[in-house]
Every structure is written in structure tokens, then in C-alpha cells.
Design an enzyme around this catalytic site. Sequence first.
Site, PDB file in Angstrom:
ATOM      1  CG  ASP A  24      37.656  21.780  62.963  1.00 18.34           C
ATOM      2  OD1 ASP A  24      37.257  21.096  64.029  1.00 18.34           O
ATOM      3  OD2 ASP A  24      37.528  21.282  61.841  1.00 18.34           O
ATOM      4  NE  ARG A  28      41.825  17.923  63.502  1.00  8.12           N
ATOM      5  CZ  ARG A  28      41.557  18.749  62.320  1.00  8.12           C
ATOM      6  NH1 ARG A  28      42.023  18.530  61.089  1.00  8.12           N
ATOM      7  NH2 ARG A  28      40.617  19.365  62.440  1.00  8.12           N
ATOM      8  CD1 TRP A  29      47.087  23.023  69.369  1.00 11.34           C
ATOM      9  CD2 TRP A  29      46.609  22.129  71.578  1.00 11.34           C
ATOM     10  NE1 TRP A  29      48.011  23.908  70.318  1.00 11.34           N
ATOM     11  CE2 TRP A  29      47.580  23.195  71.685  1.00 11.34           C
ATOM     12  CE3 TRP A  29      45.946  21.680  72.343  1.00 11.34           C
ATOM     13  CZ2 TRP A  29      47.976  23.531  72.680  1.00 11.34           C
ATOM     14  CZ3 TRP A  29      46.339  21.933  73.827  1.00 11.34           C
ATOM     15  CH2 TRP A  29      47.453  22.881  73.984  1.00 11.34           C
ATOM     16  CG  HIS A  41      37.270  21.040  73.393  1.00 14.31           C
ATOM     17  ND1 HIS A  41      37.158  21.198  72.133  1.00 14.31           N
ATOM     18  CD2 HIS A  41      36.994  19.807  73.392  1.00 14.31           C
ATOM     19  CE1 HIS A  41      36.765  20.237  71.457  1.00 14.31           C
ATOM     20  NE2 HIS A  41      36.415  19.119  72.322  1.00 14.31           N
ATOM     21  CB  SER A  69      27.758  22.021  64.888  1.00 19.59           C
ATOM     22  OG  SER A  69      28.308  20.712  64.894  1.00 19.59           O
ATOM     23  CG  LEU A 135      33.402  42.189  69.293  1.00 17.62           C
ATOM     24  CD1 LEU A 135      33.609  42.098  67.579  1.00 17.62           C
ATOM     25  CD2 LEU A 135      34.462  41.451  70.110  1.00 17.62           C
TER      26      LEU A 135
HETATM   27  C1  IPE Z   1      32.564  22.421  63.187  1.00 18.98           C
HETATM   28  O1  IPE Z   1      33.480  21.639  63.470  1.00 18.98           O
HETATM   29  C2  IPE Z   1      31.920  22.920  64.228  1.00 18.98           C
HETATM   30  C3  IPE Z   1      32.361  23.533  65.237  1.00 18.98           C
HETATM   31  C4  IPE Z   1      33.815  24.181  65.371  1.00 18.98           C
HETATM   32  C5  IPE Z   1      31.804  24.051  66.524  1.00 18.98           C
HETATM   33  P1  IPE Z   1      33.552  20.211  63.392  1.00 18.98           P
HETATM   34  O2  IPE Z   1      34.808  19.573  63.737  1.00 18.98           O
HETATM   35  O3  IPE Z   1      32.221  19.614  64.355  1.00 18.98           O
HETATM   36  O4  IPE Z   1      33.312  19.876  61.701  1.00 18.98           O
HETATM   37  P2  IPE Z   1      33.097  18.428  61.099  1.00 18.98           P
HETATM   38  O5  IPE Z   1      32.063  17.457  61.718  1.00 18.98           O
HETATM   39  O6  IPE Z   1      34.473  17.947  61.078  1.00 18.98           O
HETATM   40  O7  IPE Z   1      32.728  18.967  59.483  1.00 18.98           O
HETATM   41  C1  IPE Z   2      36.519  22.170  67.265  1.00 16.37           C
HETATM   42  O1  IPE Z   2      37.469  21.312  67.450  1.00 16.37           O
HETATM   43  C2  IPE Z   2      35.636  22.563  68.492  1.00 16.37           C
HETATM   44  C3  IPE Z   2      34.444  21.682  68.479  1.00 16.37           C
HETATM   45  C4  IPE Z   2      33.792  21.177  67.406  1.00 16.37           C
HETATM   46  C5  IPE Z   2      33.731  21.847  69.727  1.00 16.37           C
HETATM   47  P1  IPE Z   2      37.292  19.733  67.059  1.00 16.37           P
HETATM   48  O2  IPE Z   2      36.864  19.053  68.595  1.00 16.37           O
HETATM   49  O3  IPE Z   2      36.383  19.663  65.949  1.00 16.37           O
HETATM   50  O4  IPE Z   2      38.716  19.405  66.792  1.00 16.37           O
HETATM   51  P2  IPE Z   2      39.181  18.185  65.770  1.00 16.37           P
HETATM   52  O5  IPE Z   2      38.804  18.444  64.561  1.00 16.37           O
HETATM   53  O6  IPE Z   2      38.683  16.883  66.396  1.00 16.37           O
HETATM   54  O7  IPE Z   2      40.893  18.321  65.796  1.00 16.37           O
HETATM   55 MG    MG Z   3      36.710  19.306  64.177  1.00 18.03          MG
END
Ligand code: IPE
Ligand code: IPE
Ligand code: MG
Length: 254
Positions: A24, A28-29, A41, A69, A135
Site C-alpha cells: 500500500d 501517496r508516493w 504503481h 482487491s 519460490l
Molecule cells: C489494499 O489497499 C489492496 C491492495 C494493496 C491491492 P487499498 O489501498 O485498496 O486498501 P484500503 O481501501 O485503503 O483499505
Molecule cells: C496500493 O497503493 C496499490 C493498489 C491498491 C493497486 P494505493 O494505490 O492504494 O496507494 P495509496 O494508498 O492511495 O497511497
Molecule cells: Mg491504498
Amino acid sequence: MSDELASKLIGNGENPRHIAIIMDGNGRWAQKRMMPRIMGHHAGVKAVRKIVEFCAKQNIEVLSLFAFSSENWRRPKDEVNLLMELFMSTLQSQVDKLHKNNIRLRIIGDKAAFPEKLQAKIRAAEQQTANNTGLTLVIAANYGGRWDIAQAVQKIVAGIRAGEIEEQAISEQLISQYVVTADLAEPDLFIRTGGEERVSNFLLWQLAYTEFFFTDMLWPDFDQKMMQKAIDSFKSRQRRFGHTSEQIVDKRIL
Ligand code: IPE
Ligand code: IPE
Ligand code: MG
């Protein structure tokens, strides 16, 4: 010590067999750098490559990564489309390299929702790497822990209807045989980057006794050093599975 308990006492100084990660913080990065979220991404994929390499070298048995997800469809359409493209292109460019490194690739999740072209690529990649013995890399895509339990229930009910499963045989062990990771060790260590401390519908059934490690580090910054920190934290813990601390110490002396 019973074999069952011995195998569960992974931790307590030993390396994890199975590490599951919620990657996650990509968005934000990118936002911190005034870049569009998709750049986060892309940077996240680079971090994945490094961590896969690390786990392969450390003889970790299974690495499960949450890539998309079942709730991520709620994101803006543009981001979802770009994520699908990135998934497809990464699969295409990395499979040969994974295969050369003896890595077995497995995609878990409700794949029926993906474009047929992507589903075909997934099948081909899984087939190509199926007999590798290093792995096992599990990518969770359109995965949800509740979906996983629901699909297990559907299969069990179908088995009962077909006369192959007796209703009285429904047990925790039976359900474990029908979740999509049935043939893999349950996760020993769960890591979530990006600062949130929640499970977000990842491997709900499988995480019942997993050790958790949270870090504020955003996924694209996650590196071998932080991975080692998580593994060291895991190794320093005493896993008790309901026993008392004394029982665990005694059993290790035996
Ligand atoms: C969880 O991250 C799913 C993945 C990393 C693929 P999200 O960023 O979607 O989770 P929530 O919505 O903040 O809980
Ligand atoms: C996780 O990073 C990757 C996916 C859910 C695909 P996010 O896209 O959720 O990143 P934040 O949480 O918005 O920073
Ligand atoms: Mg996220």
C-alpha cells in the site's frame, strides 16, 4: 513434540515459510512527488521485482502479494484501466525471467472479471511455471478474503449435492482444503506498508494465526532492508497458538 505443533512453531527464531504483503501507498508516493498516481504503481512494480528476488535468494517458500482487491474496482475508471494494463504488461515482460529463476507463479482471485486476453495470459504464465520448485509467487488480483470463503462454500455445497462430501464432514480442515491457497502453507508473516493498520479483506481465513508487521514506509520505497527488519521482528516473537509461554519453551527443549 507432535509434528503438527512442530510445524506450527515456525517463528520463534525461524524464518517465515510464507510471507503475505499488502503493498500500500503507491498513490501517496506519487502524489508527494506531484506525479500522477499511476507513476506510483509503476514504481511499485520495481519494488515488487526487488522483493521477489530477495525472497527467492532467502529460500522463502511462498510470497503472496495483494495487487488488486475486489474493492479496488471502486476507483476512478482511468486508474482501474491503467492498473489492468500495467498488470498485463508486467506479466508479459516478467514471466520468462521468473521461469528462469525457478519461480512458480500463481494468480488468485476472481479471474472471470478480467478481459479474456488477460485471463489467457494468466493461464499461460501459470502453466509455463507450474513445475518450478523454487519460490511460489502468489499474486492476488481481484481477490477478496470473503470472496475466497464464499467460493469455498459454493464448492463444498456442490460436492454435497454430488454425493462426494458428507454434510457431517464440514470442518475447519475441510474448509481449508477449498480456499484458493489450499495447497500452500498458511502465511507466517503479514506485512502492510503505507501506514494503515487493517486487513482490507486480504486472506481472512488464512491469517487466523499470522504475525503482523506494519510500517509507514510507502510501498515503492520498500526494500530488502525493511523486509529484513520485518523478518527479524517475526523471528524474535514467540508464537503460542493458544499454549502458555512455558509450554512452548518446554517443547523446544524436548
Ligand atoms: C489494499 O489497499 C489492496 C491492495 C494493496 C491491492 P487499498 O489501498 O485498496 O486498501 P484500503 O481501501 O485503503 O483499505
Ligand atoms: C496500493 O497503493 C496499490 C493498489 C491498491 C493497486 P494505493 O494505490 O492504494 O496507494 P495509496 O494508498 O492511495 O497511497
Ligand atoms: Mg491504498
